[in-house]
Design a protein around this motif. Structure first.
Motif, PDB file in Angstrom:
ATOM      1  N   THR A  63       4.534   0.644  10.999  1.00 43.42           N
ATOM      2  CA  THR A  63       5.488  -0.464  11.121  1.00 43.42           C
ATOM      3  C   THR A  63       6.450  -0.501   9.944  1.00 43.42           C
ATOM      4  O   THR A  63       7.664  -0.692  10.125  1.00 43.42           O
ATOM      5  CB  THR A  63       4.722  -1.790  11.219  1.00 43.42           C
ATOM      6  N   ILE A  64       5.928  -0.316   8.722  1.00 39.77           N
ATOM      7  CA  ILE A  64       6.799  -0.375   7.546  1.00 39.77           C
ATOM      8  C   ILE A  64       7.764   0.800   7.518  1.00 39.77           C
ATOM      9  O   ILE A  64       8.922   0.675   7.090  1.00 39.77           O
ATOM     10  CB  ILE A  64       5.940  -0.451   6.259  1.00 39.77           C
ATOM     11  N   LEU A 123      -9.226   0.757   8.853  1.00 39.06           N
ATOM     12  CA  LEU A 123      -8.300   1.869   8.644  1.00 39.06           C
ATOM     13  C   LEU A 123      -7.207   1.890   9.708  1.00 39.06           C
ATOM     14  O   LEU A 123      -6.039   2.183   9.407  1.00 39.06           O
ATOM     15  CB  LEU A 123      -9.081   3.188   8.653  1.00 39.06           C
ATOM     16  N   LYS A 124      -7.565   1.574  10.936  1.00 41.69           N
ATOM     17  CA  LYS A 124      -6.563   1.522  12.004  1.00 41.69           C
ATOM     18  C   LYS A 124      -5.513   0.455  11.719  1.00 41.69           C
ATOM     19  O   LYS A 124      -4.317   0.655  11.969  1.00 41.69           O
ATOM     20  CB  LYS A 124      -7.246   1.255  13.341  1.00 41.69           C
ATOM     21  N   ILE A 125      -5.949  -0.692  11.182  1.00 45.51           N
ATOM     22  CA  ILE A 125      -4.995  -1.756  10.847  1.00 45.51           C
ATOM     23  C   ILE A 125      -4.040  -1.283   9.752  1.00 45.51           C
ATOM     24  O   ILE A 125      -2.814  -1.496   9.835  1.00 45.51           O
ATOM     25  CB  ILE A 125      -5.757  -3.022  10.407  1.00 45.51           C
ATOM     26  N   VAL A 126      -4.576  -0.615   8.742  1.00 46.30           N
ATOM     27  CA  VAL A 126      -3.727  -0.133   7.653  1.00 46.30           C
ATOM     28  C   VAL A 126      -2.740   0.922   8.160  1.00 46.30           C
ATOM     29  O   VAL A 126      -1.544   0.900   7.806  1.00 46.30           O
ATOM     30  CB  VAL A 126      -4.604   0.430   6.522  1.00 46.30           C
ATOM     31  N   LEU A 127      -3.210   1.835   8.984  1.00 44.52           N
ATOM     32  CA  LEU A 127      -2.328   2.879   9.513  1.00 44.52           C
ATOM     33  C   LEU A 127      -1.247   2.284  10.419  1.00 44.52           C
ATOM     34  O   LEU A 127      -0.097   2.746  10.419  1.00 44.52           O
ATOM     35  CB  LEU A 127      -3.159   3.908  10.281  1.00 44.52           C
ATOM     36  N   LYS A 128      -1.624   1.280  11.190  1.00 40.48           N
ATOM     37  CA  LYS A 128      -0.626   0.611  12.033  1.00 40.48           C
ATOM     38  C   LYS A 128       0.448  -0.051  11.189  1.00 40.48           C
ATOM     39  O   LYS A 128       1.641   0.014  11.509  1.00 40.48           O
ATOM     40  CB  LYS A 128      -1.319  -0.423  12.926  1.00 40.48           C
ATOM     41  N   VAL A 178       5.113   7.333   2.100  1.00 35.61           N
ATOM     42  CA  VAL A 178       3.903   7.070   2.874  1.00 35.61           C
ATOM     43  C   VAL A 178       3.342   8.373   3.445  1.00 35.61           C
ATOM     44  O   VAL A 178       2.126   8.601   3.459  1.00 35.61           O
ATOM     45  CB  VAL A 178       4.199   6.055   3.990  1.00 35.61           C
ATOM     46  N   VAL A 179       4.227   9.240   3.925  1.00 37.84           N
ATOM     47  CA  VAL A 179       3.779  10.506   4.521  1.00 37.84           C
ATOM     48  C   VAL A 179       3.114  11.389   3.470  1.00 37.84           C
ATOM     49  O   VAL A 179       2.094  12.048   3.747  1.00 37.84           O
ATOM     50  CB  VAL A 179       4.975  11.211   5.194  1.00 37.84           C
ATOM     51  N   HIS A 180       3.646  11.428   2.266  1.00 38.76           N
ATOM     52  CA  HIS A 180       3.017  12.217   1.198  1.00 38.76           C
ATOM     53  C   HIS A 180       1.622  11.690   0.892  1.00 38.76           C
ATOM     54  O   HIS A 180       0.683  12.475   0.673  1.00 38.76           O
ATOM     55  CB  HIS A 180       3.893  12.177  -0.059  1.00 38.76           C
ATOM     56  N   ALA A 200       0.266  -1.650  -1.426  1.00 39.84           N
ATOM     57  CA  ALA A 200      -1.009  -2.095  -0.860  1.00 39.84           C
ATOM     58  C   ALA A 200      -1.492  -1.145   0.232  1.00 39.84           C
ATOM     59  O   ALA A 200      -2.692  -0.836   0.320  1.00 39.84           O
ATOM     60  CB  ALA A 200      -0.855  -3.511  -0.294  1.00 39.84           C
ATOM     61  N   ILE A 201      -0.570  -0.667   1.034  1.00 39.89           N
ATOM     62  CA  ILE A 201      -0.953   0.279   2.098  1.00 39.89           C
ATOM     63  C   ILE A 201      -1.500   1.562   1.493  1.00 39.89           C
ATOM     64  O   ILE A 201      -2.544   2.092   1.938  1.00 39.89           O
ATOM     65  CB  ILE A 201       0.271   0.560   2.996  1.00 39.89           C
TER      66      ILE A 201
END
Length: 971
Positions: free
Chosen positions: A405-406, A396-401, A417-419, A376-377
Motif C-alpha cells: 500500500t505504501i 507478517l501478511k499485515i505488514v507486507l500488505k 522497501v524492495v531492497h 516501522a514496516i
C-alpha cells in the motif's frame, strides 16, 4: 456439428429429467415402507437430491411427500425432516403448493405431545421465508410462548425470531409480548436472555425500531448484569445497522459504556460494535468520537482492549470518510501510533504500524508520516520474517500488505522497501519466503522499475536455493523465477538468467516445470517457456494433456518468431507469416485438447484472436510491399489529371487498404465477442483482451484516415476520433504495469498528427503514408501483449443450467403444434457458482433470448397466412435469480406450416449492468401443422382427380374424334 450438439443437449436434459424422476420414485418407495430406518435414510437424501436437481416441480413434489410423512410419523422422523428444512433453505421458495404444505405440517401443532409441538414450531420457523404471513401460524407461536413446557417455549422463541426476520406484521405484534415476558417476574433469566435477540429483527419500519430501542434501553437500566448488558448492546447494534435509526446516539451510548463501565467483557463488546458501525457508516463519525477511542487506548491497561481500540481507529482512518474529519496536528491518534508502534506486544505493534500507514496515506493530520511508516514496516519485516511461527504469519501478511500500500501511494519509497525485502529473503524460512515473493510481485506490478535494481539479488537467491541437489524444487523457486520474468518483462532475457532458470527447472517435477513455463508465458519470456514445454511433452502419457502442451509449444514458437524481427523490419513479413502458420497449428491442437469437461473456450478463442490480428497485419504488410514494388501506373496519373480527381490515381491502393480494413474490423468484433464471453475472467485478463481490441481499432483509424486523405486530398477527414481520444484520455489504460501496446498507440497518434496536418498534398506524402502503415504494424508486433491468467487458470467458476419445456422426445422428433395456436415455451434455470463465488463479479440477473426460424416449409400452404408475414421471432427477457433459481416463459407463434427451430440463449448481467454472453444455448424443433387445411386440400385433389376421370369418359379426345365420319344431313 451444431445439430449434433443440439441433439446431445436435448438428450442430456431428457436423461436428467429421467434421473430425477427415478431418484424421486425410489425415495418415495422408501418413504412408503413401514421401516423407520428406510424412511429416515430416504429423508436425509433429499437435500442432496435438491442440490442435484434444483427445479420446482421436483422440489414441490418431494416436500409434499415429506410433509405427509411429518404428519403421520414419529418425533424422530419429524426431527429428520426439520434438518432437511434447515439444510434446504435456499430451495424453499420453489414450493408452489404452500397452502397444502403448511396444512400438512401445521396439523401436528394440535398434538398432545409437547415434543411434537416443539418440533413443529421449529419446522415452521425453518420455513418462515414462504409462510411468513400465515396468521394462524403467528397465533400458534404467540400462544406457545405461554406454554408451561420449557421445550415448547424455546421452540416458540426460535420460531418467533425466524418470523420476526421475515414478517413485518408478526414483528410488530410480538414486540409487546416480548416486552411483557422480559419484564415479567415469572420468566426465568435464561429465557429472557433468549428473548432479547428477537428485538434485532424489528427493523421493518421506524416505529417498530424505535419501540425495540426503547425496550432495550429499559433492559439496560433494569438488568445491569454483565450477560444482559453484553447481549442487549449487541442486539441494539444489529438493529441499528439494519434500520439506521439513531446511529449517532448508539455510537455515543457505546462510547459511554466504554468509558464508564469497568467490566472488560463489556468494553470488548463495545469496541467490536464500534468497528461494525464504522464499516457501515464511517461518515457519521466525528473527530471527538475518534479522540475518545484514541484516549481510551492510551489509558486502558489491558493489552487485548488496546488492540481492539487500535483496530477501531484503523477502521476509521482506513476509510475514505476520514478526509471529512478535521484532525488537529496534536491529535491523540498520532500519539497512539508513536506510543504503540514499537510495543513489545506484536499484535498491538502491528495494528499501530497499520494505523501509521493509513495516516500517512490519507494525509489528514497535516504531518508527513511516510518516513516513519516505512521505518516501522522495515523493522517488523526483520522481526517477523525470520521467525516462521504460525502466529507470526498473520502479522507478517499485515505488514507486507502495508508495504504494498505504501509503495503504491508513494512510488519513491518502493526501491527502499524492495531492497529490504530482498535482503530478508535470504534469511527467512520457506513459509515467510512465499509471502515475501508475493509481496515483491505485487510491488513490481505497481512499480515495474523497482524490481530491476534487485534482479541480481533475486538471481543469487535462486542460485543458492538450487545449489542443494538433494532438496526438491518447491514453490519458492517458482516465485523467484516469476520475479525474474517480471523484472525482464518485454525484454530479452540474458543467457545467464536463462541458464540459471533452466538449471533450476532440471531438478523440478513436471508440475513445477509447467508452472514456471506458465509464468514465463505470462511475462513474455517465450524462449524459456518453449524449452520447458518441449521437454515436458516427452513425459506426458495423457492424450489431452499432450495436445495442450503441444499447443502451448506452438504458441511459444510463434512468439519467438516475432521476437526475431530485425530493427529495420526487413524480415517482418516473413516472420509474421511464420507466426500465423504456427498459431494455426496451435489452434487446431488446442481444439484437439478440448473435452466436454474442459472445453477450453477462452484459450481457443484467444489463440484465434491473436491469429486473426496477425493475419490482418500480414495482409497490410503485403499491401504496403505491393505498393512499393508496383507504384500507380502513368495511365492512372493521366486519368487523375484529366478528371480532376486525385483519388482515382490510387484506386488500386485504396482497394487493397479496404480489404485490410475489413480484416481489422472482423478481428475487433471477435475480440469484443471474446471479452463478453469471459464472465469469470479477472480484470487483468479482460484488460489484455481489451488492449488487443484497441490495437485493432487503432489500425482501423489509421487506415481509414489514410484512405480518406488519398481520396480527398485533405487530412481532416477519416476516423481520427479514436486516435484523438486515445491521446487525450489515458485513464482507461491505467492498468499497471503500463502496457507496451498502449505506448505504441500514443506514438502512432503523435506520428499521425505530425504526418497529416490540417492541409497537405496527397502526392507529396503518399509514400510516407504507406511507410506509416508498415511502421505501425512493426511497432504493434514488437509490443504484443503477454498471455493473460485466464488463459491458464479459472479462479471463479459460474455456470448457468437451463431446462426448457416442452422437450423433444428421445428420438428427437419435432414438437407438434397447430398453426393457429401459439407455443408456450417455459425456461427454467439455475446459476451454479464455484468454490469462490463473486470473486470478480456476481450475477445480478439473467437474460434469456429466444429466436425462431423456419427451416423447411411444408408443401401444404396456409390460406390464412399473409404473404408478407414474418416467419421468425426474436424475444428477450431479463429475470433476477432468487436463491440462484430463475424462471420465465415465452409465447411463440408459428403461422407458417413446416419445420421451425427455437433457439434459447442465456446470458448474465453483472452488478454494473454489463451483459455477458456466457451461454448455454439450447435448440428445439417444432413442426407446425394444420389438419383441417390438409384435409381440405386432400379433398380438393380428390375432386379434381374425379373431375378429370369423368371428363375423359364423357368427352373423347381430338385424336379419337378424327376417326369418326360425320353423317350427311337430310336436305
Amino acid at each position: 456439428m451444431a445439430a449434433g450438439m443440439t441433439s446431445r443437449q436435448a438428450n442430456g436434459s431428457f436423461e436428467q429429467e429421467q434421473d430425477a424422476k427415478s431418484a424421486l420414485t425410489e425415495l418415495d418407495k422408501a418413504l412408503r415402507s413401514g421401516q423407520i430406518g428406510l424412511q429416515c435414510e430416504a429423508i436425509v437424501k433429499f437435500p442432496r437430491l435438491f442440490e442435484k436437481y434444483p427445479f420446482p416441480i421436483l422440489i414441490n413434489s418431494a416436500m409434499l411427500k415429506v410433509a405427509d410423512v411429518f404428519r403421520g410419523g414419529n418425533n424422530f422422523i419429524r426431527l429428520c425432516i426439520l434438518r432437511v428444512g434447515q439444510q434446504s433453505e435456499k430451495h424453499q421458495d420453489k414450493i408452489f403448493s404452500v397452502d397444502e404444505f403448511t396444512r400438512r405440517i401445521f396439523g401436528v401443532i394440535h398434538s398432545n405431545d409437547p415434543v411434537a409441538r416443539a418440533i413443529t414450531l421449529r419446522t415452521l420457523g425453518s420455513f418462515a421465508s414462504i409462510i411468513a404471513e400465515k396468521k394462524n401460524v403467528h397465533h400458534s407461536i404467540i400462544l406457545s410462548m405461554d406454554s408451561t413446557d420449557s421445550m415448547e417455549v424455546e421452540a416458540a422463541i426460535f420460531a418467533a425470531e425466524k418470523f420476526s426476520e421475515k414478517s413485518k406484521m408478526f414483528a410488530s405484534s410480538v414486540c409487546h409480548k416480548i416486552g411483557t415476558m422480559i419484564n415479567g417476574l415469572a420468566t426465568p433469566a435464561e429465557m429472557k436472555l433468549k428473548l432479547i435477540p428477537i428485538l434485532q429483527h424489528m427493523h421493518h419500519d421506524s416505529e417498530s425500531a424505535k419501540k425495540a430501542i426503547v425496550l432495550c434501553n429499559s433492559v439496560l437500566s433494569g438488568y445491569p448484569g454483565e450477560n444482559f448488558v453484553i447481549l442487549t448492546l449487541r442486539t441494539m447494534t444489529k438493529l441499528t445497522l439494519n434500520s439506521l435509526v439513531s446511529m449517532q446516539d448508539h455510537i455515543l451510548l457505546l462510547l459511554t459504556y466504554l468509558a464508564r463501565d469497568s467490566r472488560s467483557r463489556v468494553k470488548a463488546v463495545c469496541l467490536d460494535d464500534l468497528r461494525l458501525l464504522v464499516a457501515r457508516a464511517a461518515y457519521l463519525w466525528t473527530s471527538d468520537n475518534v479522540e475518545e477511542v484514541a484516549q481510551f487506548s492510551l489509558k486502558v491497561q489491558s493489552l487485548a482492549l488496546k488492540v481492539k481500540a487500535v483496530r477501531v481507529l484503523n477502521a476509521v482512518c482506513g476509510n475514505s470518510a476520514v478526509n471529512l474529519l478535521s484532525l488537529s496536528r496534536d491529535t491523540k491518534v498520532v500519539d497512539v501510533c508513536r506510543e504503540f508502534c514499537y510495543h513489545p506486544n506484536s499484535n498491538l505493534a502491528t495494528q499501530a504500524m497499520q494505523l501509521l500507514t493509513n495516516l500517512a496515506i490519507c494525509k489528514c493530520v497535516g504531518e508527513n508520516l511516510t518516513e516513519e511508516a516505512v521505518g516501522a514496516i522495515q523493522t517488523y519485516l526483520l522481526l517477523l520474517a525470520v521467525n516462521p511461527a504460525d502466529e507470526n504469519m498473520f502479522k507478517l501478511k499485515i505488514v507486507l500488505k502495508n508495504a504494498v500500500t505504501i509503495c503504491k501511494n508513494f512510488p519513491e519509497v518502493s526501491e527502499k522497501v524492495v531492497h529490504t525485502l530482498t535482503n530478508i529473503l535470504a534469511l527467512a524460512e520457506e513459509p515467510s519466503q512465499l509471502h515475501i515473493c508475493e509481496c515483491l510481485a505485487a510491488i513490481g506490478s505497481e512499480c515495474p522499475s523497482a524490481l530491476n535494481t534487485v534482479s541480481p539479488q533475486i538471481l543469487a537467491s535462486l542460485t543458492t536455493s538450487i545449489s542443494d541437489t538433494s532438496k526438491e524444487i518447491s514453490q519458492v523457486q517458482v516465485h523467484l523465477c516469476t520475479l525474474l520474468f517480471q523484472a525482464q518483462y518485454h525484454k530479452a532475457m540474458s543467457g545467464t538468467v536463462h541458464g540459471q532458470v533452466m538449471a533450476c527447472i532440471s531438478q523440478a517435477n513436471p508440475w513445477i516445470k509447467y508452472k514456471v513455463a506458465r509464468q514465463a508465458m505470462r511475462f513474455s519470456q517465450y524462449h524459456v517457456a518453449y524449452d520447458i514445454f518441449k521437454s515436458l511433452n516427452l513425459q506426458i502419457v495423457t492424450e489431452q494433456v499432450h495436445y495442450w502442451l503441444l499447443g502451448l509449444q506452438h504458441i511459444c514458437a510463434a512468439e519467438n518468431c516475432l521476437t526475431l524481427v530485425k530493427r529495420d523490419s526487413s524480415n517482418l513479413t516473413s516472420r509474421v507469416s511464420d507466426a500465423v502458420e504456427l498459431y494455426t497449428k496451435s489452434h487446431a491442437t488446442l481444439k484437439a485438447a478440448s473435452s466436454p469437461s474442459s472445453p477450453l473456450d477462452f484459450a481457443c478463442g484467444y489463440v484465434q484472436l491473436r491469429m486473426r490480428v496477425l493475419q490482418a497485419h500480414h495482409l497490410l504488410l503485403l499491401s504496403c510491399t505491393a505498393f512499393g514494388a508496383k507504384p500507380p501506373p502513368a495511365l492512372s496519373s493521366a486519368l487523375a489529371v484529366s478528371n480532376g480527381q486525385e483519388g482515382t490515381r490510387w484506386a488500386q491502393v485504396i482497394q487493397q487498404l479496404e480489404k485490410c480494413l475489413t480484416e481489422y474490423k472482423d478481428a475487433s468484433s471477435f475480440a469484443f465477442a471474446l471479452y463478453r464471453s469471459a464472465f469469470d475472467a479477472d480484470s487483468s485478463s479482460l484488460f489484455n483482451v481489451n488492449t488487443i481490441q484497441q490495437c485493432c481499432n487503432c489500425m482501423k483509424s489509421v487506415i481509414s484516415t489514410i484512405i480518406s486523405t488519398i481520396r480527398t486530398g485533405r487530412s481532416n477527414l477519416g476516423e481520427r476520433q479514436f486516435l484523438s481520444n486515445n491521446k487525450s484520455d489515458s485513464s482507461s489504460f491505467s492498468e499497471p504495469p503500463v502496457n507496451a501496446t498502449i505506448k505504441v498507440m500514443h506514438e502512432i497518434s503523435n506520428a499521425m498528427d505530425k504526418l497529416l496536418p490540417d492541409t497537405s498534398s496527397t502526392a507529396t506524402i503518399s509514400h510516407k503514408l504507406i511507410d506509416m502503415l508498415s511502421w505501425s504494424v512493426s511497432s504493434f508486433v514488437k509490443a504484443s501483449p503477454s498471455f493473460p491468467r485466464f488463459f491458464f487458470q479459472t479462479l471463479q467458476n459460474t455456470v448457468v443450467k437451463l431446462a426448457v419445456s416442452p422437450q423433444q422426445s428421445p428420438n428427437q422428433e419435432p414438437v407438434a403444434l397447430r398453426a393457429d395456436t401459439n407455443l408456450s415455451l417455459k425456461v427454467e434455470g439455475v446459476v451454479q457458482r464455484g468454490d469462490r463465488p463473486a470473486l470478480f463479479r456476481h450475477v445480478k440477473s439473467v437474460t434469456i433470448s429466444v429466436s425462431t426460424a423456419l427451416v423447411s416449409r411444408s408443401s401444404v400452404t396456409n390460406p390464412n397466412m399473409k404473404g408478407n408475414e414474418s416467419t421468425s421471432v426474436q424475444l428477450s427477457q431479463t429475470v433476477e435469480p432468487h436463491n440462484d433459481y430463475f424462471t420465465t416463459s415465452f409465447i411463440l407463434p408459428f403461422p407458417a406450416l413446416g419445420i421451425h427451430t427455437a433457439k434459447v440463449d442465456a446470458g448474465v448481467v453483472d452488478e454494473n449492468g454489463v451483459t455477458w454472453n456466457t451461454g448455454p444455448s439450447t435448440t428445439i424443433t417444432i413442426k407446425s401443422h394444420d389438419d383441417s387445411i390438409l384435409r381440405q386440400q386432400q379433398q380438393q385433389q380428390q375432386q379434381q382427380m374425379r373431375a378429370r376421370v369423368h371428363g375423359l369418359q364423357v368427352q373423347p379426345s381430338t385424336s379419337q374424334q378424327s376417326h369418326y365420319i360425320k353423317p350427311p344431313t337430310a336436305s
